[in-house]
Design a protein around this motif. Structure first.
Motif: not given
Length: 508
Positions: A392, A438-439, A500, A474-475, A503, A442-443, A408, A472
């Motif tokens: 991150e 978390i990175q 969440a 967003k995911v 994202f 989220e990604t 992603s 959290l």
């Protein structure tokens, strides 16, 4: 009549086991350590001659009453071999924890080989505790390398043995060859393998190249059609905790050729060779790479590492040590596509960056499981660059950079993190490891499961991870679940990411 027979059994005048044929009794004794089999001679006269015909000999000094008295162990082996003389022998195993006379062990080998032995396994410790160039025993007896009966050969002399055979090598039935701590020149190496026509498992550990050969490029070939498992590491073996390794110029003059179309398992630990003539493992299922650079190699590494990776690109399960991550940095632009790779394991370290991970992940289009052995990470100038790392990252103003496209666009469904919370140095912080988890969440849009095996004495670290995950906002994948596994039952839990907000990330 019936009561009379029953009385005889109770009185011990006869027993069913002693009534069995000699061949069956010897077969039963062959499953026991030889010391225990020898103790049966005290039962009755019927048992005394049987030890001379037991086809399997297993000597282990740990079961002797006084294991430190190595001479008693050696004398016992001498006596058993003398008792059996030329009787058929299938297995000869000798495992010693205490130091024994290695020269006497070498003298036993021709005796057991004359008896058409099928399986030899020797484990002899070193009096010094380690092997050095000057401590090697004389060459192994040449009789070993012309045996028509050997199926399995395992030689582990911690003090090291040399291999040098004047004539041809012919081991027509050998399927398993395991040599640990030995010295050999490249000419003898090629001759040894050329004489093993049906070999299925080859383990070469702590190999030391004999530098007495003539200078110039030395060609080494490992090409055995029947080979299924190959483990190779030189004597200049590097430990994962060492920051440097002794590298000899001689290794740079070795040109390797690997062509094994049926190999399914490879473990390769070495500095990068001076050249790879050919690398071909068409059927490879699992590979473990522990690679290091030598001090004198620079541009050549790019070609050599790329050629090595091309040869294993069909692999399905791949393990990379953290030093291998350093090596892979030289071929980021020439990284092959791992079309069949479904599981990738990364061993991490605090002093090793992750710059080489993006090109690896970008070239694994079918990767399903990503495993991290620890979440240690060195921050480098490439951290924060979109394609420079998978951490991150932040720019100089503390603003989060764009999402890394290697994450992603990743097809990975499962991430496993072992030793989460492990702190190796003072400058490490558990918060960095939490941010990394978390990175990923989220990604990565295809995640279905993240499994965290934590290794921390602080329960608060786990509670903090749970708290941040539950909050959290967003995911990348709302169908993902995070499973935290602990030896402490009440700290294990499963957290659903469905609450969440998904994202949406742009696909390349």
């Amino acid at each position: 009549m019936k009561s009379k027979n029953k009385k005889k059994v109770v009185d011990g005048s006869r027993d069913l086991i002693s009534g069995l044929p000699d061949a069956m009794l010897c077969h039963i004794l062959s499953f026991l350590p030889t010391k225990e089999a020898a103790s049966t001679t005290a039962l009755a006269k019927r048992w005394r001659p049987l030890l001379a015909f037991v086809p399997n000999l297993d000597f282990d000094d740990s079961i002797f009453p006084h294991p430190r008295e190595s001479e008693s162990v050696m004398a016992f082996v001498d006596n058993v071999l003398a008792l059996q003389e030329n009787a058929t022998l299938k297995r000869f195993h000798l495992k010693c924890k205490d130091v024994v006379d290695g020269y006497r062990v070498l003298d036993w080998l021709p005796k057991v080989l004359k008896r058409d032995v099928l399986d030899i396994d020797l484990h002899i410790p070193s009096p010094c505790g380690f092997c050095s160039k000057s401590s090697f025993y004389p060459p192994l007896p040449s009789e070993i390398f012309v045996s028509k009966t050997l199926v399995r050969l395992k030689i582990q002399f911690k003090n090291g043995v040399s291999i040098n055979v004047e004539g041809d090598v012919s081991l027509p039935n050998l399927k398993t060859l395991h040599l640990d701590s030995f010295k050999i020149d490249t000419r003898m190496f090629n001759k040894l393998l050329s004489g093993c026509h049906v070999l299925e498992e080859l383990v070469l550990v702590k190999l030391m190249w004999d530098e007495s050969v003539e200078p110039g490029t030395c060609f080494v070939t490992v090409s055995i059609p029947t080979l299924k498992r190959l483990l190779f590491s030189r004597f200049q073996y590097f430990d994962e905790d060492e920051d440097s390794v002794e590298a000899t110029d001689f290794n740079e003059s070795v040109s390797f050729s690997f062509h094994n179309s049926n190999l399914v398992y490879l473990k390769y630990s070495d500095t990068i060779a001076g050249r790879y003539q050919q690398v071909s493992f068409d059927s490879l299922v699992e590979a473990k790479l522990k690679l290091r650079k030598t001090s004198g190699q620079t541009e050549k590494d790019k070609v050599n590492v790329t050629k090595l990776l091309m040869g294993i690109c069909n692999v399905k399960i791949l393990y990379l040590s953290y030093f291998t991550l350093k090596v892979l940095g030289c071929c980021s632009e020439t990284m092959p596509i791992f079309e069949n790779l479904i599981q990738l394991t990364i061993k991490t370290a605090l002093d090793v960056g992750w710059e080489s991970l993006p090109p690896v992940l970008n070239n694994c289009p079918n990767l399903q499981t990503l495993v991290f052995d620890g979440l240690h990470h060195k921050y480098t100038v490439k951290c924060g660059d979109e394609e420079g790392c998978v951490c991150e990252g932040q720019d100089d103003f503390g603003v989060e950079e764009d999402i890394n496209t290697c994450l992603s666009s990743s097809p990975v469904k499962v991430i496993k993190i072992f030793n989460f919370g492990e702190i190796c140095y003072v400058e490490e912080d558990i918060d960095d490891q939490i941010k990394q988890v978390i990175q990923f969440l989220e990604t990565m849009p295809n995640l279905e499961q993240v499994i965290v095996y934590y290794n921390t004495p602080n329960d608060e670290d786990v509670m903090e991870l749970c708290k941040q995950l539950q909050e959290l906002p967003k995911v990348g994948s709302a169908k993902c679940e995070v499973q935290i596994i602990s030896d402490i039952p009440n700290l294990s839990c499963t957290i659903s990411m469905r609450k969440a907000t998904p994202f949406l990330v742009s696909q390349p």
